[in-house]
Design an enzyme around this catalytic site. Structure first.
Site, PDB file in Angstrom:
ATOM      1  N   GLU A  88      39.439  37.768  33.408  1.00 42.64           N
ATOM      2  CA  GLU A  88      40.717  37.096  33.099  1.00 42.64           C
ATOM      3  C   GLU A  88      40.678  35.610  33.457  1.00 42.64           C
ATOM      4  O   GLU A  88      40.392  35.248  34.606  1.00 42.64           O
ATOM      5  CB  GLU A  88      41.856  37.789  33.872  1.00 42.64           C
ATOM      6  CG  GLU A  88      43.219  37.217  33.521  1.00 42.64           C
ATOM      7  CD  GLU A  88      44.384  37.996  34.137  1.00 42.64           C
ATOM      8  OE1 GLU A  88      44.255  39.221  34.351  1.00 42.64           O
ATOM      9  OE2 GLU A  88      45.420  37.365  34.403  1.00 42.64           O
ATOM     10  N   LYS A 266      50.261  43.605  40.697  1.00 43.33           N
ATOM     11  CA  LYS A 266      49.088  43.437  39.816  1.00 43.33           C
ATOM     12  C   LYS A 266      48.438  42.079  40.045  1.00 43.33           C
ATOM     13  O   LYS A 266      47.206  41.946  40.063  1.00 43.33           O
ATOM     14  CB  LYS A 266      49.521  43.600  38.352  1.00 43.33           C
ATOM     15  CG  LYS A 266      48.376  43.641  37.338  1.00 43.33           C
ATOM     16  CD  LYS A 266      47.970  42.303  36.785  1.00 43.33           C
ATOM     17  CE  LYS A 266      46.914  42.442  35.702  1.00 43.33           C
ATOM     18  NZ  LYS A 266      46.397  41.166  35.217  1.00 43.33           N
ATOM     19  N   ASP A 282      34.355  50.269  45.808  1.00 48.22           N
ATOM     20  CA  ASP A 282      35.023  51.295  44.992  1.00 48.22           C
ATOM     21  C   ASP A 282      36.432  50.772  44.693  1.00 48.22           C
ATOM     22  O   ASP A 282      37.362  50.952  45.482  1.00 48.22           O
ATOM     23  CB  ASP A 282      35.071  52.609  45.782  1.00 48.22           C
ATOM     24  CG  ASP A 282      35.763  53.717  45.004  1.00 48.22           C
ATOM     25  OD1 ASP A 282      36.441  53.420  43.989  1.00 48.22           O
ATOM     26  OD2 ASP A 282      35.652  54.884  45.418  1.00 48.22           O
ATOM     27  N   HIS A 380      46.982  29.229  31.312  1.00 53.36           N
ATOM     28  CA  HIS A 380      46.285  30.320  30.641  1.00 53.36           C
ATOM     29  C   HIS A 380      45.756  29.881  29.282  1.00 53.36           C
ATOM     30  O   HIS A 380      44.673  30.221  28.878  1.00 53.36           O
ATOM     31  CB  HIS A 380      47.279  31.465  30.377  1.00 53.36           C
ATOM     32  CG  HIS A 380      47.051  32.643  31.264  1.00 53.36           C
ATOM     33  ND1 HIS A 380      45.956  33.437  31.157  1.00 53.36           N
ATOM     34  CD2 HIS A 380      47.795  33.159  32.267  1.00 53.36           C
ATOM     35  CE1 HIS A 380      46.037  34.400  32.063  1.00 53.36           C
ATOM     36  NE2 HIS A 380      47.137  34.243  32.755  1.00 53.36           N
TER      37      HIS A 380
HETATM   38  C1  MEV Z   1      48.653  38.123  35.419  1.00 51.71           C
HETATM   39  O1  MEV Z   1      47.387  38.721  35.395  1.00 51.71           O
HETATM   40  C2  MEV Z   1      49.268  38.261  36.798  1.00 51.71           C
HETATM   41  C3  MEV Z   1      50.731  37.805  36.893  1.00 51.71           C
HETATM   42  O2  MEV Z   1      51.484  38.480  35.894  1.00 51.71           O
HETATM   43  C4  MEV Z   1      51.204  38.188  38.265  1.00 51.71           C
HETATM   44  C5  MEV Z   1      52.700  38.035  38.467  1.00 51.71           C
HETATM   45  O3  MEV Z   1      53.455  38.090  37.479  1.00 51.71           O
HETATM   46  O4  MEV Z   1      53.084  37.877  39.643  1.00 51.71           O
HETATM   47  C6  MEV Z   1      50.871  36.339  36.634  1.00 51.71           C
END
Ligand code: MEV
Length: 429
Positions: A88, A266, A282, A380
């Site tokens: 990513e 995430k 792992d 991004h």
């Molecule tokens: C993207 O991989 C991760 C984000 O969505 C985390 C978040 O929203 O806090 C930018």
């Protein structure tokens, strides 16, 4: 696997017995692969093919991720360069930038609760569960001794089974008795050691409880193997009071709403997993631990907290399980993982866990800061548009030229990249 008319059968006797080359030949026929595709699949990168062939079953080749280095990390007073393996865009840059900002107030402080894992032994059809529970506890010393007999090496290094709890559960299938073995796994992630110990206790647990032992397995809710990371971010450095307040609001949103919280967590795992892959960990265990810990109250909650201190600076904390190891598994067998661990310079599993905790906090800070200000798409898009340009066939200078034009035009798309490649190539010739 032979192609029979138009149908392809996935039934293939003895695929596992074939040498790698022959497995690829079979696959080439099955999926009509080109020579180029077969060559790509055969490339095992930094992992020798013979090693790969012994790591999992039915190996046909390798799969490579980009490996990047996150800079600027200062953790418990020590500087680290941190390898990230992931696909990513922006994650490495975001972590490096966050770590740079954290340095202003001394970097990250991380503590840990020690490398302690839990092994579970499930006993069913136990005639008197309460009596069985008391009897198991009365035999604690013998049970722990039996467990420790399985791993004298771990015990000689100060690890091993240290304690034992017993739970009576009411389940869909009636009451069950569950023995939980508490094991200090030292520098190992510990699944092998814990599972071996849990299996070895089967006859004793059956005899003591009068029931039947079924599952014997480590728990990935590693809530005795936590890291706690904190950092103070100077308000001026991160963009002023509005940014501090914005991040506190972002945290409050995640705390109140599971849909937001999943994405919040995430973002933390973007860093944790990237370092985990780079260092041969792992990562499924790390994900399972993180999300089950986030749900421990019965509500899914953020793994970090964010608040403003008296000086108006931003204070972040992260608390999560971090079951990682330096001995055993891919951390030892994968040459790239070994090299990455050397770059990190960590000397113990707990030091690796602490670095990963700091990375998770840095990653979360970077995401919330971007989201609470300009949004994440601008950053991004730069990398994304380069990727689109490359996939549309741009090479050399053309990559940046096509990517920049697409961003300026706000048309970051494959078809536009193709058109621009044609246009710019004609102009150049
Ligand atoms: C993207 O991989 C991760 C984000 O969505 C985390 C978040 O929203 O806090 C930018």
């Amino acid at each position: 696997m032979r192609v029979e008319g138009m149908t392809r059968s996935s039934r293939f006797e003895g695929f596992y017995k074939l040498p790698l080359e022959k497995r690829r030949e079979a696959l080439k026929e099955f999926a009509s692969l080109t020579d180029e595709e077969v060559k790509t699949l055969a490339n095992t990168g930094g992992l020798p093919a013979e090693v790969a062939d012994h790591m999992i079953e039915n190996v046909i080749g390798g799969y490579t991720y980009p490996l990047g280095i996150a800079m600027n990390f200062r953790i418990n007073g020590k500087d680290y360069l941190v390898p990230f393996a992931l696909e990513e865009p922006s994650v490495v840059a975001a972590a490096s930038n966050a770590a740079k900002m954290a340095r202003v107030k001394g970097g990250f402080t991380v503590t840990n609760t020690g490398p302690v894992m839990i092994g579970q032994i499930q006993a069913v059809n136990v005639p008197k569960p309460d009596t069985a529970k008391a009897k198991l506890l009365a035999h604690k010393a013998e049970l722990l001794k039996k467990a420790n007999d399985q791993d004298p090496m771990l015990v000689s290094l100060g690890g091993g089974a240290k304690d034992l709890n017993v739970k009576k559960l009411s389940t869909l299938k009636g009451p069950m008795v569950v023995v939980e073995l508490i094991v200090n796994t030292g520098d190992a992630m510990g699944a092998n050691a814990v599972n071996t110990m849990a299996e070895a206790l089967t006859p004793m647990v059956e005899e003591i409880t009068g029931g039947r032992v079924l599952l014997r397995i480590i728990s990935n809710l590693a809530d005795r193997r936590l890291v706690k990371a904190t950092a103070v971010f100077d308000k001026e450095t991160i963009g002023g009071e509005d940014v501090v307040d914005g991040i506190v609001y972002a945290y409050a949103f995640a705390d109140a709403d599971p849909h937001r919280c999943a994405t919040h967590n995430k973002g933390i795992m973007n860093g944790v997993i990237a370092v985990g892959i780079a260092c041969g960990q792992d990562i499924r265990a790390l994900e399972a631990g993180a999300h089950s810990y986030a749900s421990r109250s019965g509500h899914y909650k953020p793994l970090t907290t964010w608040e403003k201190n008296r000086e108006g600076d931003l204070v972040g904390t992260l608390e999560m399980p971090m079951a990682v190891g330096l001995v055993g598994g891919a951390a030892k067998t994968h040459p790239t993982a070994r090299a990455n661990i050397k770059i990190l310079g960590v000397k113990s599993a707990i030091e690796l866990a602490e670095v990963m905790g700091a990375v998770g906090l840095a990653q979360n800070f970077a995401a919330l800061r971007a989201l609470a200000s300009e949004g994440i798409q601008r950053g991004h898009m730069k990398l994304h548009s380069r990727n689109i340009a490359i996939s549309a066939g741009a090479t050399g200078d053309l990559i940046d030229m096509v990517a920049t034009r697409m961003i300026v035009e706000k048309r970051v798309r494959f078809d536009r990249a193709k058109e621009l490649i044609d246009e710019l190539t004609k102009l150049k010739s």
